[in-house]
Motif scaffolding. Structure first.
Motif, mmCIF file in Angstrom:
data_model
loop_
_atom_site.group_PDB
_atom_site.id
_atom_site.type_symbol
_atom_site.label_atom_id
_atom_site.label_comp_id
_atom_site.label_asym_id
_atom_site.label_seq_id
_atom_site.Cartn_x
_atom_site.Cartn_y
_atom_site.Cartn_z
ATOM 1 N N TRP A 58 0.812 -1.278 -0.033
ATOM 2 C CA TRP A 58 0.096 -0.033 -0.021
ATOM 3 C C TRP A 58 0.803 1.400 0.030
ATOM 4 O O TRP A 58 0.158 2.386 -0.316
ATOM 5 C CB TRP A 58 -1.015 0.022 1.144
ATOM 6 C CG TRP A 58 -2.219 -0.994 1.161
ATOM 7 C CD1 TRP A 58 -2.457 -2.315 1.511
ATOM 8 C CD2 TRP A 58 -3.166 -0.762 0.191
ATOM 9 N NE1 TRP A 58 -3.189 -2.940 1.029
ATOM 10 C CE2 TRP A 58 -4.127 -1.821 0.325
ATOM 11 C CE3 TRP A 58 -3.760 0.184 -0.506
ATOM 12 C CZ2 TRP A 58 -5.180 -2.012 -0.350
ATOM 13 C CZ3 TRP A 58 -5.178 0.288 -1.058
ATOM 14 C CH2 TRP A 58 -5.733 -1.169 -1.101
ATOM 15 N N THR B 68 0.733 3.607 -3.039
ATOM 16 C CA THR B 68 -0.147 3.369 -3.797
ATOM 17 C C THR B 68 -1.348 4.773 -3.750
ATOM 18 O O THR B 68 -1.640 5.067 -2.416
ATOM 19 C CB THR B 68 -1.043 2.092 -3.250
ATOM 20 O OG1 THR B 68 0.086 1.002 -3.348
ATOM 21 C CG2 THR B 68 -2.414 1.727 -4.022
ATOM 22 N N VAL C 13 -4.611 6.164 -3.830
ATOM 23 C CA VAL C 13 -6.094 5.751 -3.828
ATOM 24 C C VAL C 13 -7.148 6.770 -4.019
ATOM 25 O O VAL C 13 -6.764 7.852 -3.185
ATOM 26 C CB VAL C 13 -6.363 4.965 -2.503
ATOM 27 C CG1 VAL C 13 -7.854 4.698 -2.247
ATOM 28 C CG2 VAL C 13 -5.571 3.724 -2.345
ATOM 29 N N ALA D 278 -7.342 3.269 4.056
ATOM 30 C CA ALA D 278 -6.404 3.111 3.038
ATOM 31 C C ALA D 278 -5.210 4.054 3.615
ATOM 32 O O ALA D 278 -3.945 3.352 3.366
ATOM 33 C CB ALA D 278 -6.849 3.649 1.622
ATOM 34 N N VAL E 243 -3.836 9.072 -0.255
ATOM 35 C CA VAL E 243 -5.442 9.086 -0.404
ATOM 36 C C VAL E 243 -5.911 10.551 -0.762
ATOM 37 O O VAL E 243 -5.562 11.434 0.030
ATOM 38 C CB VAL E 243 -6.215 8.406 0.890
ATOM 39 C CG1 VAL E 243 -7.545 8.533 0.381
ATOM 40 C CG2 VAL E 243 -5.538 7.116 1.216
ATOM 41 N N SER F 68 -4.186 7.537 -10.361
ATOM 42 C CA SER F 68 -4.660 6.643 -9.160
ATOM 43 C C SER F 68 -4.346 5.230 -9.532
ATOM 44 O O SER F 68 -4.282 4.525 -10.752
ATOM 45 C CB SER F 68 -6.033 6.847 -8.668
ATOM 46 O OG SER F 68 -6.481 8.181 -8.616
ATOM 47 N N VAL G 35 -5.935 2.782 -7.298
ATOM 48 C CA VAL G 35 -7.225 2.299 -6.841
ATOM 49 C C VAL G 35 -8.218 3.148 -6.795
ATOM 50 O O VAL G 35 -8.280 4.445 -6.572
ATOM 51 C CB VAL G 35 -7.073 1.808 -5.487
ATOM 52 C CG1 VAL G 35 -8.298 1.140 -4.717
ATOM 53 C CG2 VAL G 35 -5.993 0.678 -5.374
#
Ligand code: FMN
Length: 439
Positions: A195, A198, A200, A233, A240, A277, A279
């Protein structure tokens, strides 16, 4: 480094489990092995013991000399009450090879040996790697059992194709190579894995479509579900961004928030951020209709009737379908379906296909205790590989954890597929030169 539990069942490919254990230890994992009694006819406990530096268990009535400890951990002070201590503490449980017999037991919840009992007791991701004769693999019973497991969220690694042990036979049923098995475990390991970095994108709240300068058509979505997803997240290390539509609760710390009001504004914000992004979690309740011609000022009592006029409704853009149409490989898209009564699951399955997303989180908002503006939720997560996971009535934080776990599983599956494709491309000749029934 993680606690990896390796379950070995009876088949010729059990010899590959030795190499898998060796590789996992080499990569710094603490490995404990459980064998079915049948598997000890193929490979002995002494070899696993030597490779992992820990006792091997195959009898649920025998005591674990290491008292549920994984290698590298301090000695346990007392013998654990449960013979399942190893299962309870595992961070990933890999069953490789998984025989047709063991797969059947797993699918039906049987627990007649330590390996199958542990599969019921683990709370960590479960990976099953079938290996067997091609006809056993193709048999409808085996395929139905694997489908059942997939539906419950078990990661089923597709077997490789190649030469099988029975003389002259060839087909699917070979256990993936140990490197691939360990890589699949690592892709699924621990909640936080994968994560960090990552990106999101979460949408939260409910859009408001103006009727005039002071009135709007809206919905009762508070933003709680979207914010719970964003918080979860962020806690896993993701970057995020929340596109928040008229939310009524405060945003969690550590996330970027873009405030919007209408479906069109939400769409423009998502269009901008989606490209970067990894996700997308589309939890916002986005209006399906908006007034065709909102009044400029405040419509007064004496003004002509609202319809036709500001209350004439037109369809809004389908935001998630639009984003799905231009997704790049590797992006995971999750839609939410707030169904009002009826067959919510069937509607969710339709939405999964219609919107071309990876998962749909379905809830029935006709029930007052869940859904809009409630602290709790009860959902079913439907995924593109057929997995169907129910999350019984719980706080939205727990639902958020389940959704993020599912996203992690889908991302790991994608990685496993990639590894599988890579293996088939560059390893075909090499793999075919090694024989073995489902080996
Ligand atoms: C030589 C030999 C090879 C076998 N290879 C496999 C195999 O590759 N896959 C499989 O599913 N079963 C295989 N079997 C059958 C299993 O060992 C048998 O179904 C056993 O009951 C499995 O028990 P377990 O699932 O508890 O380990 C083989 C049996 C023998 C005798």
């Amino acid at each position: 480094m993680a606690r990896l539990l390796l379950g070995v069942s009876g088949g010729v490919a059990a010899y590959k489990a030795l190499e898998t254990a060796r590789l996992a230890v080499k990569r710094g994992h603490a490995v404990r092995v459980i064998q079915t009694p049948a598997s000890t006819r193929f490979v002995g406990a002494a070899s696993f013991q030597a490779l992992t530096g820990a006792p091997v268990l195959s009898d649920e009535f025998e005591r674990d000399p290491d008292r549920g400890r994984y290698p590298g951990e301090p000695p346990a002070e007392r013998t654990p009450i449960s013979h399942l201590a190893l299962a309870e503490r595992a961070e990933v449980y890999l069953i490789a090879p998984a025989s047709a017999n063991t797969i059947a037991k797993l699918a039906h919840g049987q627990a007649d040996n330590l390996l199958t009992a542990a599969a019921l007791a683990v709370t960590c991701p479960l990976i099953v790697a079938p290996a067997m004769n091609d006809r056993m693999y193709a048999h409808p019973a085996t395929q139905a059992n694997l489908e059942l497991l997939r539906r419950r969220g078990t990661v089923v690694l597709p077997p490789g194709e190649g030469e099988l042990a029975s003389h002259g036979e060839h087909g699917p049923g070979r256990l993936p190579e140990p490197e691939r098995l360990v890589a699949s475990c690592e892709a699924l390991l621990s909640r936080g894995a994968g994560w960090a970095g990552t990106r999101v994108l979460v949408t939260a709240g409910g859009t408001r479509e103006p009727i005039d300068a002071v009135r709007y058509i809206g919905n009762r979505s508070s933003g709680r579900m979207g914010f719970a997803l964003a918080a979860e997240a962020a806690s896993r290390g993701a970057d995020v961004t929340v596109v928040a539509a008229a939310v009524t609760v405060p945003a969690p710390p550590g996330v970027a928030v873009v405030e919007v009001q209408t479906a069109a504004e939400l769409q423009r914000a998502c269009d901008r951020i989606f490209e970067q992004s990894d996700v997308l979690l589309m939890a916002a309740a986005v209006a399906d209709f908006r007034p065709a011609q909102p009044g400029l000022g405040k419509v007064k009592k004496g003004d002509p009737p609202l319809a036709p006029g500001p209350l004439e409704l037109v369809l809004t853009e389908d935001v998630i379908a639009g984003l799905a149409a231009r997704r790049r490989p590797g992006q995971v898209l999750v839609a939410f379906a707030a169904e009002h009564g009826g067959d919510a699951i069937a509607e969710g399955v339709c939405k999964l296909e219609r919107k071309d997303v990876d998962a749909v989180v379905v809830n029935d908002v006709s029930r007052p205790e869940i859904g809009f503006d409630a602290a709790d939720n009860e959902v079913v997560i439907l995924s593109r590989d057929g997995a169907q996971r129910s999350v019984s009535l719980a706080g939205k934080e727990r639902v958020a954890r389940a959704v993020l776990d599912e996203v992690q599983r889908l991302r790991a599956l994608e990685r496993t597929d990639e590894l599988q494709r890579g293996g088939e491309r560059d390893g075909a000749g090499r793999e075919r030169s090694r024989a073995g029934a489902g080996a």
